[in-house]
Enzyme design. Structure first.
Site, PDB file in Angstrom:
ATOM      1  N   TYR A 124       0.881  -1.165   0.000  1.00 24.95           N
ATOM      2  CA  TYR A 124       0.000   0.000   0.000  1.00 24.95           C
ATOM      3  C   TYR A 124       0.916   1.211   0.000  1.00 24.95           C
ATOM      4  O   TYR A 124       1.805   1.318   0.856  1.00 24.95           O
ATOM      5  CB  TYR A 124      -0.864   0.030   1.257  1.00 24.95           C
ATOM      6  CG  TYR A 124      -2.126  -0.800   1.168  1.00 24.95           C
ATOM      7  CD1 TYR A 124      -2.971  -0.702   0.062  1.00 24.95           C
ATOM      8  CD2 TYR A 124      -2.495  -1.647   2.217  1.00 24.95           C
ATOM      9  CE1 TYR A 124      -4.141  -1.449   0.000  1.00 24.95           C
ATOM     10  CE2 TYR A 124      -3.661  -2.389   2.147  1.00 24.95           C
ATOM     11  CZ  TYR A 124      -4.476  -2.283   1.030  1.00 24.95           C
ATOM     12  OH  TYR A 124      -5.632  -3.017   0.969  1.00 24.95           O
ATOM     13  N   ASP A 146      -6.162  -0.598  -6.422  1.00 25.64           N
ATOM     14  CA  ASP A 146      -7.632  -0.476  -6.415  1.00 25.64           C
ATOM     15  C   ASP A 146      -8.165   0.079  -5.102  1.00 25.64           C
ATOM     16  O   ASP A 146      -9.337  -0.070  -4.785  1.00 25.64           O
ATOM     17  CB  ASP A 146      -8.287  -1.846  -6.715  1.00 25.64           C
ATOM     18  CG  ASP A 146      -7.900  -2.920  -5.687  1.00 25.64           C
ATOM     19  OD1 ASP A 146      -7.250  -2.589  -4.682  1.00 25.64           O
ATOM     20  OD2 ASP A 146      -8.254  -4.094  -5.912  1.00 25.64           O
ATOM     21  N   HIS A 185     -10.179  -6.921  -5.368  1.00 22.74           N
ATOM     22  CA  HIS A 185      -9.884  -6.900  -3.932  1.00 22.74           C
ATOM     23  C   HIS A 185     -10.872  -7.793  -3.158  1.00 22.74           C
ATOM     24  O   HIS A 185     -11.312  -7.466  -2.052  1.00 22.74           O
ATOM     25  CB  HIS A 185      -9.997  -5.456  -3.431  1.00 22.74           C
ATOM     26  CG  HIS A 185      -9.033  -5.071  -2.347  1.00 22.74           C
ATOM     27  ND1 HIS A 185      -8.012  -4.199  -2.550  1.00 22.74           N
ATOM     28  CD2 HIS A 185      -8.967  -5.404  -1.038  1.00 22.74           C
ATOM     29  CE1 HIS A 185      -7.361  -4.006  -1.410  1.00 22.74           C
ATOM     30  NE2 HIS A 185      -7.924  -4.733  -0.480  1.00 22.74           N
TER      31      HIS A 185
HETATM   32  C1  LIG Z   1      -9.575 -10.070   5.087  1.00 24.86           C
HETATM   33  C2  LIG Z   1      -8.967  -9.559   3.821  1.00 24.86           C
HETATM   34  C3  LIG Z   1      -7.942  -8.637   3.880  1.00 24.86           C
HETATM   35  C4  LIG Z   1      -7.354  -8.175   2.703  1.00 24.86           C
HETATM   36  N1  LIG Z   1      -6.310  -7.306   2.800  1.00 24.86           N
HETATM   37  C5  LIG Z   1      -5.712  -6.875   1.673  1.00 24.86           C
HETATM   38  C6  LIG Z   1      -4.604  -5.985   1.749  1.00 24.86           C
HETATM   39  O1  LIG Z   1      -4.177  -5.598   2.836  1.00 24.86           O
HETATM   40  N2  LIG Z   1      -4.050  -5.580   0.586  1.00 24.86           N
HETATM   41  C7  LIG Z   1      -4.509  -5.993  -0.633  1.00 24.86           C
HETATM   42  O2  LIG Z   1      -3.971  -5.584  -1.669  1.00 24.86           O
HETATM   43  N3  LIG Z   1      -5.553  -6.845  -0.739  1.00 24.86           N
HETATM   44  C8  LIG Z   1      -6.150  -7.288   0.384  1.00 24.86           C
HETATM   45  N4  LIG Z   1      -7.202  -8.160   0.281  1.00 24.86           N
HETATM   46  C9  LIG Z   1      -7.627  -8.638  -1.047  1.00 24.86           C
HETATM   47  C10 LIG Z   1      -6.917  -9.944  -1.407  1.00 24.86           C
HETATM   48  O3  LIG Z   1      -5.562  -9.758  -1.680  1.00 24.86           O
HETATM   49  C11 LIG Z   1      -7.555 -10.590  -2.645  1.00 24.86           C
HETATM   50  O4  LIG Z   1      -7.658  -9.646  -3.676  1.00 24.86           O
HETATM   51  C12 LIG Z   1      -8.916 -11.204  -2.339  1.00 24.86           C
HETATM   52  O5  LIG Z   1      -8.966 -11.695  -1.033  1.00 24.86           O
HETATM   53  C13 LIG Z   1      -9.228 -12.325  -3.309  1.00 24.86           C
HETATM   54  O6  LIG Z   1     -10.499 -12.809  -3.089  1.00 24.86           O
HETATM   55  P1  LIG Z   1     -10.840 -14.131  -2.236  1.00 24.86           P
HETATM   56  O7  LIG Z   1     -10.721 -13.738  -0.801  1.00 24.86           O
HETATM   57  O8  LIG Z   1     -12.226 -14.436  -2.666  1.00 24.86           O
HETATM   58  O9  LIG Z   1      -9.851 -15.205  -2.627  1.00 24.86           O
HETATM   59  C14 LIG Z   1      -7.820  -8.623   1.444  1.00 24.86           C
HETATM   60  C15 LIG Z   1      -8.863  -9.555   1.392  1.00 24.86           C
HETATM   61  C16 LIG Z   1      -9.431 -10.022   2.559  1.00 24.86           C
HETATM   62  C17 LIG Z   1     -10.536 -11.027   2.482  1.00 24.86           C
END
Ligand SMILES: Cc1cc2nc3c(=O)[nH]c(=O)nc-3n(C[C@H](O)[C@H](O)[C@H](O)COP(=O)(O)O)c2cc1C
Length: 487
Positions: A235, A263, A355
């Site tokens: 980030y 995003d 995301h």
């Molecule tokens: C609890 C949680 C925290 C997340 N934190 C971040 C993050 O800190 N940075 C980021 O780029 N994406 C974050 N994501 C998005 C994930 O990298 C990813 O795009 C997403 O979880 C994929 O979908 P899925 O959970 O259905 O596999 C987060 C997703 C979840 C569920």
């Protein structure tokens, strides 16, 4: 050495000391700067805040954010009044459900982890992990989109042995998946993201370390086996000096790819998380919060993300290239135009992702955007996929090896999986993640045989019919995958 009695006197906004891991900190001047708001600190003013602090912060967060003169030194542990954690009836019931959960042998697929996690996780943690933006339409669509792709398997091919290993950014992986970055790992289990590091090592897959991990970055790198490949999700901070320090540190620790999240110029409204946070607050504290400039009652997500730079733009990529040698990948690209622009800017790839449905609701699934990218790249740049010079990754809603194989057939180099691993360790600790990866391996082996593809290279576009991928039928929010965003 300070006594607990002395610390207890500093329990106001005017003089606020807290204890974390047997050390005392004067956080009075930091109250208004705390990304999670002052309320939560004031709740522990004069007391031991370790239990609340641990799941949300990397161990070094307090020492690196407070000037040294605010570190007041150790406290005599036996003089500190224990923070009595009231075990509510709901908590007792949750602990009982945890005791009675099915054994790991009964877990057959990744969906199973989700339903068990929902039953056994603390509500706050479940709300943060499972929540998605607004009406949670995109989170449903992420999985539903895979239902619009059907297989065209081939027969009479020798599939006595199947090999589903592959490479990501030139690094070997035992399956064409990686563990994507998800923040606040310790909400689900005391070892947090280390559960993922260890399971990734055992199964030969790559973990992407999040900027907002609950373990410190160094803990996660130190927790890896020699030679284990890790990526880092970034980030971008408004203060580029901080970003530069973080990136160069990652580089120096041997991180093999920098995934810049693009995003999230502002964090989406995840109402389940927001509601949970608000309800959890003591009403008396809510009124005191009027002093805060920012509304902090917006859940864990908002609380930890105020530093992210909404001004980040294409022009910044040149700067990133000047400060690191790591390959750059943009995470969160959502249409072919931006994918082509990323290619033109010379990055190593893009993650087609929304995301996990946590940002713009009604953004399309990564798998749909993949199909669009592949056809436009061919037309605009004469490029076909998979392509080692510019890799397309997809994440969101992937729950089966068949989902991954559909993405591979359409041209993805690999697929990111997020929540299933969080649910796996929240419900079963490290053994859960191990089992989740084993399930995927077994699914790959069987489905590649049934598809007639002995290797990943044999999984080709002709093996899928994705002609309906663009037909958007909004999944009704009564499916069994996700529940309403109201708890
Ligand atoms: C609890 C949680 C925290 C997340 N934190 C971040 C993050 O800190 N940075 C980021 O780029 N994406 C974050 N994501 C998005 C994930 O990298 C990813 O795009 C997403 O979880 C994929 O979908 P899925 O959970 O259905 O596999 C987060 C997703 C979840 C569920």
């Amino acid at each position: 050495m300070l006594s607990g009695k002395e610390v207890a006197k500093h329990n106001t906004r005017e003089s606020c000391w807290i204890i974390v891991h047997d050390h005392v900190y004067d956080v009075t001047d930091f109250l208004s700067e705390h990304p999670g708001g002052s309320r939560i600190i004031l709740k522990y003013a004069g007391k031991d805040a370790t239990q609340e602090y641990d799941p949300i912060h990397p161990p070094d967060a307090i020492t690196s954010n407070l000037p040294p003169e605010k570190h007041l030194g150790p406290v005599q542990p036996d003089t500190v009044e224990k923070v009595v954690v009231q075990i509510t009836d709901e908590e007792k019931a949750r602990l009982e459900r945890m005791e009675l959960r099915p054994s790991l042998d009964e877990i057959l697929n990744l969906h199973d982890f989700e339903s068990i996690a929902k039953a056994v996780m603390p509500e706050k943690a479940w709300a943060y992990y499972s929540s998605a933006a607004d009406d949670e339409i995109t989170i449903r669509e992420n999985h539903a989109a895979y239902h619009r792709i059907w297989f065209r398997p081939r027969v009479l091919r020798d599939v006595s042995t199947v090999d589903f290993s592959s490479t990501i950014l030139g690094h070997k992986t035992s399956m064409p998946i990686y563990i994507t970055a998800t923040a606040l790992g310790k909400l689900g289990h005391p070892d947090g993201e280390l559960n993922l590091t260890r399971a990734a090592a055992k199964h030969g897959v790559i973990q992407m370390i999040p900027t907002l991990a609950s373990c410190s970055f160094d803990e996660l790198v130190d927790g890896a086996r020699p030679g284990q490949v890790q990526f880092f999700q970034l980030y971008v901070n408004k203060d580029r000096a901080i970003t530069k320090r973080i990136v160069q540190h990652a580089d120096s620790r041997g991180i093999k790819g920098l995934f810049i999240t693009v995003d999230a110029p502002q964090l989406g409204r995840r109402e389940k998380d927001m509601r949970q946070k608000f309800d959890a607050e003591d009403p008396a504290e809510v009124s005191k919060a009027g002093n805060d400039k920012v509304d902090r009652s917006q859940g864990a997500a908002r609380a930890i993300s105020s530093f992210i730079d909404p001004g980040l733009n294409w022009g910044d990529l040149k700067w990133f290239k000047s400060v690191t040698k790591m390959p750059l990948v943009l995470k969160g690209v959502q249409c072919w135009e931006d994918a082509v622009e990323a290619y033109d800017h010379g990055v190593a790839g893009v993650v087609l992702s929304n995301h996990g449905g946590r940002q713009l609701d009604f953004s399309r699934s990564g798998i749909e955007v993949l199909a669009e990218c592949v056809s436009h790249f061919k037309e605009k740049r004469g490029l076909s996929f998979p392509n080692d010079k510019f890799q397309l990754f997809v994440d969101g809603g992937v729950r089966r090896a068949t989902d991954v194989l559909k993405a591979i057939a359409l041209g993805a180099s690999a697929v990111g999986i997020g929540r299933p691993f969080l649910y796996a360790y929240s419900a079963y600790g490290p053994d859960g993640v191990d089992k989740a990866l084993q399930i995927l391996r077994d699914e790959f082996e069987m489905n590649m045989r049934l598809l007639g593809a002995p290797t990943i290279k044999d999984v080709v576009p002709e093996m899928v019919d994705a002609s309906n991928i663009g037909s958007h039928i909004v999944a009704v929010p009564v499916d069994s995958l996700y529940n309403s965003n109201c708890i």
